[in-house]
Design a protein around this motif. Structure first.
Motif, PDB file in Angstrom:
ATOM      1  N   UNK A 127      -2.564   0.540  -1.405  1.00 16.59           N
ATOM      2  CA  UNK A 127      -1.899   0.748  -0.125  1.00 16.59           C
ATOM      3  C   UNK A 127      -1.553  -0.575   0.545  1.00 16.59           C
ATOM      4  N   UNK A 128      -2.506  -1.494   0.543  1.00 18.73           N
ATOM      5  CA  UNK A 128      -2.265  -2.819   1.118  1.00 18.73           C
ATOM      6  C   UNK A 128      -1.133  -3.534   0.383  1.00 18.73           C
ATOM      7  N   UNK A 129      -1.153  -3.455  -0.934  1.00 22.05           N
ATOM      8  CA  UNK A 129      -0.120  -4.132  -1.721  1.00 22.05           C
ATOM      9  C   UNK A 129       1.263  -3.577  -1.405  1.00 22.05           C
ATOM     10  N   UNK A 165      -7.276  -5.890  -8.026  1.00 22.54           N
ATOM     11  CA  UNK A 165      -6.412  -4.714  -8.098  1.00 22.54           C
ATOM     12  C   UNK A 165      -5.719  -4.660  -9.459  1.00 22.54           C
ATOM     13  N   UNK A 166      -5.774  -3.514 -10.107  1.00 19.05           N
ATOM     14  CA  UNK A 166      -5.132  -3.335 -11.397  1.00 19.05           C
ATOM     15  C   UNK A 166      -3.831  -2.557 -11.215  1.00 19.05           C
ATOM     16  N   UNK A 167      -3.003  -2.578 -12.237  1.00 25.47           N
ATOM     17  CA  UNK A 167      -1.810  -1.748 -12.226  1.00 25.47           C
ATOM     18  C   UNK A 167      -0.567  -2.506 -11.810  1.00 25.47           C
ATOM     19  N   UNK A 168       0.543  -2.169 -12.465  1.00 27.69           N
ATOM     20  CA  UNK A 168       1.834  -2.763 -12.149  1.00 27.69           C
ATOM     21  C   UNK A 168       2.667  -1.769 -11.350  1.00 27.69           C
ATOM     22  N   UNK A 169       3.616  -2.292 -10.577  1.00 23.85           N
ATOM     23  CA  UNK A 169       4.501  -1.453  -9.781  1.00 23.85           C
ATOM     24  C   UNK A 169       5.915  -1.509 -10.335  1.00 23.85           C
ATOM     25  N   UNK A 170       6.681  -0.475 -10.033  1.00 23.68           N
ATOM     26  CA  UNK A 170       8.072  -0.422 -10.434  1.00 23.68           C
ATOM     27  C   UNK A 170       8.897   0.144  -9.286  1.00 23.68           C
ATOM     28  N   UNK A 171      10.089  -0.372  -9.096  1.00 22.45           N
ATOM     29  CA  UNK A 171      11.021   0.163  -8.108  1.00 22.45           C
ATOM     30  C   UNK A 171      12.031   1.064  -8.802  1.00 22.45           C
ATOM     31  N   UNK A 172      12.352   2.184  -8.180  1.00 24.76           N
ATOM     32  CA  UNK A 172      13.381   3.057  -8.736  1.00 24.76           C
ATOM     33  C   UNK A 172      14.744   2.397  -8.580  1.00 24.76           C
ATOM     34  N   UNK A 216      12.216   2.852  -3.226  1.00 26.68           N
ATOM     35  CA  UNK A 216      11.100   3.690  -3.661  1.00 26.68           C
ATOM     36  C   UNK A 216      10.317   2.854  -4.669  1.00 26.68           C
ATOM     37  N   UNK A 217       9.140   2.382  -4.233  1.00 27.30           N
ATOM     38  CA  UNK A 217       8.293   1.530  -5.077  1.00 27.30           C
ATOM     39  C   UNK A 217       7.008   2.278  -5.379  1.00 27.30           C
ATOM     40  N   UNK A 218       6.624   2.319  -6.652  1.00 29.95           N
ATOM     41  CA  UNK A 218       5.489   3.140  -7.041  1.00 29.95           C
ATOM     42  C   UNK A 218       4.652   2.447  -8.113  1.00 29.95           C
ATOM     43  N   UNK A 219       3.428   2.945  -8.243  1.00 27.01           N
ATOM     44  CA  UNK A 219       2.588   2.494  -9.343  1.00 27.01           C
ATOM     45  C   UNK A 219       3.226   2.959 -10.643  1.00 27.01           C
ATOM     46  N   UNK A 220       3.224   2.117 -11.633  1.00 28.37           N
ATOM     47  CA  UNK A 220       3.823   2.463 -12.921  1.00 28.37           C
ATOM     48  C   UNK A 220       2.848   3.323 -13.720  1.00 28.37           C
ATOM     49  N   UNK A 221       2.620   4.529 -13.196  1.00 27.70           N
ATOM     50  CA  UNK A 221       1.683   5.472 -13.795  1.00 27.70           C
ATOM     51  C   UNK A 221       1.961   6.848 -13.202  1.00 27.70           C
ATOM     52  N   UNK A 238       0.978   7.129  -5.811  1.00 22.58           N
ATOM     53  CA  UNK A 238       0.817   5.796  -5.235  1.00 22.58           C
ATOM     54  C   UNK A 238       2.213   5.236  -5.036  1.00 22.58           C
ATOM     55  N   UNK A 239       2.709   5.238  -3.796  1.00 27.61           N
ATOM     56  CA  UNK A 239       4.085   4.780  -3.593  1.00 27.61           C
ATOM     57  C   UNK A 239       4.369   4.499  -2.121  1.00 27.61           C
ATOM     58  N   UNK A 240       5.444   3.753  -1.900  1.00 29.53           N
ATOM     59  CA  UNK A 240       6.005   3.570  -0.572  1.00 29.53           C
ATOM     60  C   UNK A 240       7.502   3.839  -0.682  1.00 29.53           C
ATOM     61  N   UNK A 241       8.043   4.422   0.383  1.00 29.37           N
ATOM     62  CA  UNK A 241       9.466   4.735   0.413  1.00 29.37           C
ATOM     63  C   UNK A 241      10.016   4.324   1.773  1.00 29.37           C
ATOM     64  N   UNK A 242      11.036   3.460   1.764  1.00 30.88           N
ATOM     65  CA  UNK A 242      11.591   2.994   3.028  1.00 30.88           C
ATOM     66  C   UNK A 242      13.071   2.683   2.864  1.00 30.88           C
ATOM     67  N   UNK A 243      13.748   2.508   4.006  1.00 37.05           N
ATOM     68  CA  UNK A 243      15.190   2.287   3.987  1.00 37.05           C
ATOM     69  C   UNK A 243      15.607   1.476   5.196  1.00 37.05           C
ATOM     70  N   UNK A 244      16.777   0.835   5.149  1.00 39.19           N
ATOM     71  CA  UNK A 244      17.308   0.215   6.364  1.00 39.19           C
ATOM     72  C   UNK A 244      17.446   1.284   7.450  1.00 39.19           C
TER      73      UNK A 244
END
Length: 249
Positions: free
Chosen positions: A94-96, A1-8, A48-53, A57-63
């Motif tokens: 998606x798995x990551x 898998x390529x690509x880095x992720x970043x959290x807002x 909010x975590x997303x692909x740095x591109x 490509x992202x996931x968004x979740x909260x308590x």
């Protein structure tokens, strides 16, 4: 898998791309409404975590305690969205993202992770068959086709708020509940408002602008809900064809 992720974060929120609506220059009103909504949520533990591109490509979740949904439970995380679209599919993103969320839940000592599902997959809900591959199971269900999926880490399960089980509102008009968690909400509100004005169709909009209002909603909700003639219709955002189908009932 390529690509880095970043959290807002509060520090990078203004400059980071928000994934759902791909824009290069001109600001998009829905994206800016979403950005404003996030500015208050991030300090509540919202992720909010997303692909740095520039990609969807992202996931968004909260308590769950501060998630704007009528779901109750102790110590859970709630997934609003997990999306991988276009040319980025099939690369393991998606798995990551799901594994990151589950690892975050464990690290925080959370009881598990939950999300909204449906007996029949809805267009505006994340892929529940994908979630089930990670051990998500039905924790609660309504009689009108929606489920609460949960991946329990300690044997406890969340539940829908009691009023969700019998979804009714007063009045016969088209009734729409919404918040700005999704950047497509604003244009959906404007579409419904414009069409109803043009056709003389009565419509009532209920902005969900507080956690208290969200927890007290009379139906399942991820960021949008529609009633007509007092009856719940859908959590799907409405295009013109869908709105016409509902109004013919």
């Amino acid at each position: 898998m390529e690509g880095a992720f970043v959290n807002l974060t509060p520090e990078n929120l203004e400059r980071e791309h928000l994934c759902c609506i791909i824009r290069s220059k001109k600001p998009h009103p829905g994206v800016e409404a979403k950005r404003q909504w996030l500015s208050d949520r991030l300090k509540e533990g919202h992720v909010f975590r997303k692909l740095d591109a520039k990609a969807t490509v992202f996931i968004e979740y909260a308590p769950l305690e501060t998630a704007w949904v009528p779901v109750l439970g102790d110590n859970y995380l709630y997934i609003y969205c997990l999306w991988v679209l276009g040319g980025e599919k099939g690369k393991g993103y998606g798995r990551a993202l799901m594994e990151y969320c589950l690892a975050d839940a464990r690290a925080r000592g959370r009881s598990g992770v939950c999300m909204l599902g449906a007996a029949k997959q809805k267009a505006w809900l994340s892929d529940q068959s994908f979630a089930r591959k990670f051990g998500f199971e039905t924790a609660d269900a309504t009689d009108y086709g929606y489920t609460l999926l949960a991946r329990s880490l300690d044997g406890t399960v969340p539940r829908f708020a009691p009023q969700v089980k019998e979804p009714r509102v007063e009045g016969e008009e088209l009734t729409i509940f919404y918040d700005f968690q999704c950047p497509y909400i604003l244009q959906s509100v404007e579409l419904a408002r414009s069409y109803c004005q043009e056709t003389g169709t009565p419509v009532t909009f209920h902005p969900v602008d507080s956690l208290e209002k969200a927890k007290a909603l009379p139906c399942v909700f991820n960021n949008w809900a529609v009633f007509y003639k007092g009856k719940f219709e859908t959590v799907n955002l409405l295009d013109l064809a869908a709105m016409k189908r509902i109004l013919k009932k």
